[in-house]
Scaffold this active site. Structure first.
Site, PDB file in Angstrom:
ATOM      1  N   TYR A  61      -1.656   4.296  13.252  1.00  0.00           N
ATOM      2  CA  TYR A  61      -3.054   4.703  13.066  1.00  0.00           C
ATOM      3  C   TYR A  61      -3.955   4.039  14.121  1.00  0.00           C
ATOM      4  CZ  TYR A  61      -0.905   6.723   9.009  1.00  0.00           C
ATOM      5  OH  TYR A  61      -0.076   7.470   8.211  1.00  0.00           O
ATOM      6  N   GLY A  98       7.201  -1.558  -1.933  1.00  0.00           N
ATOM      7  CA  GLY A  98       6.512  -0.268  -2.024  1.00  0.00           C
ATOM      8  C   GLY A  98       7.074   0.572  -3.155  1.00  0.00           C
ATOM      9  N   GLN A 140      -7.097  -1.669   1.269  1.00  0.00           N
ATOM     10  CA  GLN A 140      -6.658  -1.501   2.651  1.00  0.00           C
ATOM     11  C   GLN A 140      -7.636  -0.609   3.414  1.00  0.00           C
ATOM     12  OE1 GLN A 140      -3.450   0.982   4.107  1.00  0.00           O
ATOM     13  NE2 GLN A 140      -2.404  -0.840   4.898  1.00  0.00           N
ATOM     14  N   THR A 195       0.418   5.484  -0.036  1.00  0.00           N
ATOM     15  CA  THR A 195      -0.415   6.696  -0.027  1.00  0.00           C
ATOM     16  C   THR A 195       0.050   7.638  -1.132  1.00  0.00           C
ATOM     17  OG1 THR A 195      -0.984   6.517   2.292  1.00  0.00           O
ATOM     18  CG2 THR A 195      -0.987   8.738   1.367  1.00  0.00           C
ATOM     19  N   GLY A 241      11.941  -2.265   2.706  1.00  0.00           N
ATOM     20  CA  GLY A 241      13.278  -2.110   2.130  1.00  0.00           C
ATOM     21  C   GLY A 241      13.786  -3.310   1.358  1.00  0.00           C
ATOM     22  N   HIS A 288      -5.766  -2.311   8.275  1.00  0.00           N
ATOM     23  CA  HIS A 288      -4.549  -1.549   8.581  1.00  0.00           C
ATOM     24  C   HIS A 288      -4.439  -1.380  10.103  1.00  0.00           C
ATOM     25  CE1 HIS A 288      -1.233   1.055   8.308  1.00  0.00           C
ATOM     26  NE2 HIS A 288      -1.668   1.960   7.455  1.00  0.00           N
ATOM     27  N   PRO A 294       0.838  -1.206   0.000  1.00  0.00           N
ATOM     28  CA  PRO A 294       0.000   0.000   0.000  1.00  0.00           C
ATOM     29  C   PRO A 294       0.870   1.253   0.000  1.00  0.00           C
ATOM     30  CG  PRO A 294      -0.042  -1.099   2.158  1.00  0.00           C
ATOM     31  CD  PRO A 294       0.691  -2.007   1.216  1.00  0.00           C
ATOM     32  N   ASN A 302       4.614   8.297  13.143  1.00  0.00           N
ATOM     33  CA  ASN A 302       3.431   8.868  13.793  1.00  0.00           C
ATOM     34  C   ASN A 302       3.524   8.830  15.318  1.00  0.00           C
ATOM     35  OD1 ASN A 302       2.012   9.740  11.505  1.00  0.00           O
ATOM     36  ND2 ASN A 302       1.278   7.656  11.094  1.00  0.00           N
ATOM     37  N   ALA A 343      -1.335  -0.900  11.478  1.00  0.00           N
ATOM     38  CA  ALA A 343       0.093  -0.549  11.516  1.00  0.00           C
ATOM     39  C   ALA A 343       0.294   0.961  11.525  1.00  0.00           C
ATOM     40  CB  ALA A 343       0.797  -1.168  10.305  1.00  0.00           C
ATOM     41  N   ASN A 344       1.565   1.341  11.590  1.00  0.00           N
ATOM     42  CA  ASN A 344       2.046   2.695  11.296  1.00  0.00           C
ATOM     43  C   ASN A 344       1.417   3.816  12.128  1.00  0.00           C
ATOM     44  OD1 ASN A 344       3.589   1.311   9.536  1.00  0.00           O
ATOM     45  ND2 ASN A 344       2.538   1.961   7.681  1.00  0.00           N
TER      46      ASN A 344
HETATM   47  C1  8OZ Z   1       2.970   7.806   4.328  1.00  0.00           C
HETATM   48  C2  8OZ Z   1       2.294   9.002   4.245  1.00  0.00           C
HETATM   49  C3  8OZ Z   1       0.961   9.049   4.579  1.00  0.00           C
HETATM   50  C4  8OZ Z   1       0.309   7.910   4.993  1.00  0.00           C
HETATM   51  C5  8OZ Z   1       0.952   4.435   6.288  1.00  0.00           C
HETATM   52  C6  8OZ Z   1      -0.998   5.280   5.188  1.00  0.00           C
HETATM   53  O1  8OZ Z   1       2.047   4.679   6.792  1.00  0.00           O
HETATM   54  C7  8OZ Z   1       0.263   5.478   5.496  1.00  0.00           C
HETATM   55  C8  8OZ Z   1       0.987   6.702   5.060  1.00  0.00           C
HETATM   56  C9  8OZ Z   1       2.324   6.665   4.730  1.00  0.00           C
HETATM   57  O2  8OZ Z   1       0.408   3.351   6.434  1.00  0.00           O
END
Ligand code: 8OZ
Length: 383
Positions: free
Chosen positions: A194, A330, A113, A40, A309, A189, A38, A249, A191-192
């Site tokens: 959120y 990615g 996603q 963005t 990576g 999702h 995925p 984040n 992850a990351n």
């Molecule tokens: C980079 C910039 C904005 C959103 C993610 C949806 O990290 C994102 C995202 C990544 O899963």
């Protein structure tokens, strides 16, 4: 008692797999093991509706074994960035239908996603200018991308216990919409940094109700969401994404080595298609650097999708070693719509251009050359 089924091992199981070996992922036999991760892109049309440019972008990349779309907000509350294609209005569903038709025309397989950003948002991106919601009222460091430029993330509003069922409903409705839009499956999702990741981790979840405190409680929302999505799709068309060591984040956990294997073990009851693991950190050091991804792979009963990576050689090494079943690429897929063919031929790869990752027009989206195209704007380097 029925007799045990002693089917002879097939080639697919008995030989050492490489990127070009088909892979069984849930209900699907993928044509190859190179998944498009995925990404963005912030290029959706008005109202978060996928448009012609987005259709073409995914069509170009349909030779991936599986495409996972960019994060698609499941509700207006789930939005955290401009130009992200949602899955909560009929116009968005119609826009995505053109994407899935295009990918299927090319023989591809595509999962959507499902994304709720939680506290990674800003009132200017929320319905009625409200505060973003989160497990707890803890302000993340960093800035939101708003229509008026970067603005600090505000302190979010903690969801009331009786609002959480509505979040689950948002995921369920979005999953139903994704089915209507013709996708082959969905990825949750988690992850990351959120919303679901915010619930999983003790740095962002300070709740004292049944959705916080103990690890069992912190995993509850993920399990309720997964159950709802599985009811719509069947477990063999659902994946979940984790990022145990990613500090993106401003997310943190005191014991990711405990949190994520536990969460994966709790997901086993569903029989999901795959677990998608971001193995690297987008920012700074990994948290902690000692994370045991092999343990996560061992614990999870389903396909393991590695991301973070990987290049051609490192992917082949991981597949041959059995460290992963499929690899999600990615930016290599962004810059090389024909990545699978380039790997097969050992051809040079186009370099991704970070200046055009987020927002903008067709440049850096549709104009990365295929092999044999004249190379103009984008430079090619050796693989
Ligand atoms: C980079 C910039 C904005 C959103 C993610 C949806 O990290 C994102 C995202 C990544 O899963």
């Amino acid at each position: 008692m029925t007799k045990p089924n002693f089917k002879p091992l097939q080639n697919i199981q008995s030989s050492v797999p490489d990127i070009f070996t088909p892979a069984q992922v849930g209900r699907y036999e993928l044509a190859n093991r190179a998944v498009m991760a995925p990404l963005t892109r912030n290029r959706a049309g008005e109202g978060g509706v996928p448009r012609a440019m987005n259709v073409e972008y995914y069509r170009q990349r349909a030779s991936a074994g599986l495409i996972i779309t960019e994060g698609s907000p499941i509700s207006a509350q789930g939005v955290g960035y401009p130009g992200t294609p949602g899955i909560y209005t009929s116009e968005q569903v119609a826009g995505w239908k053109r994407v899935t038709d295009a990918v299927h025309d090319e023989g591809g397989c595509i999962f959507l996603q499902l994304w709720h950003v939680g506290r990674i948002s800003h009132p200017s991106l929320q319905p009625d200018g409200e505060l973003p919601v989160a497990p707890s009222a803890i302000q993340p460091m960093g800035e939101a991308f708003t229509a008026d430029g970067l603005k600090p993330f505000p302190t979010p509003r903690a969801l009331e216990t009786d609002e959480i069922a509505d979040v689950v409903t948002q995921f369920r409705t979005a999953a139903e919409n994704a089915l209507e839009a013709g996708f082959d499956g969905v990825e949750v999702h988690a992850a990351n940094g959120y919303l679901l990741d915010q619930f999983l981790r003790d740095g962002s979840n300070h709740r004292t109700d049944r959705y916080g405190g103990s690890l069992e409680n912190r995993v509850r929302l993920l399990l309720e969401v997964t159950e709802a999505v599985v009811e719509v799709w069947g477990a063999d068309r659902v994946g979940v994404r984790f990022s145990p060591v990613n500090g993106f984040n401003d997310i943190r956990d005191s014991a990711p080595d405990v949190t994520f294997p536990y969460a994966a073990s709790r997901l086993n009851r569903f029989g999901l298609a795959y677990l998608h693991v971001v193995e690297a950190s987008f920012v700074g050091e990994e948290h902690p650097r000692t994370f045991d991804k092999a343990k996560l792979r061992r614990v999870f009963k389903g396909a393991y999708m590695a991301n973070g990576g990987y290049g051609h050689q490192t992917a082949e090494t991981a597949l041959a070693a059995g460290a992963a079943d499929v690899i999600a690429f990615g930016t290599p897929f962004l810059a090389n719509p024909d990545l699978v063919e380039r790997f097969a031929l050992g051809a040079a790869l186009n370099e991704p251009d970070p200046e055009t990752f987020y927002g903008g027009d067709e440049r850096g989206d549709l104009d990365y050359p295929f092999l044999g195209d004249p190379v103009t704007a984008v430079t090619a380097t050796a693989a």
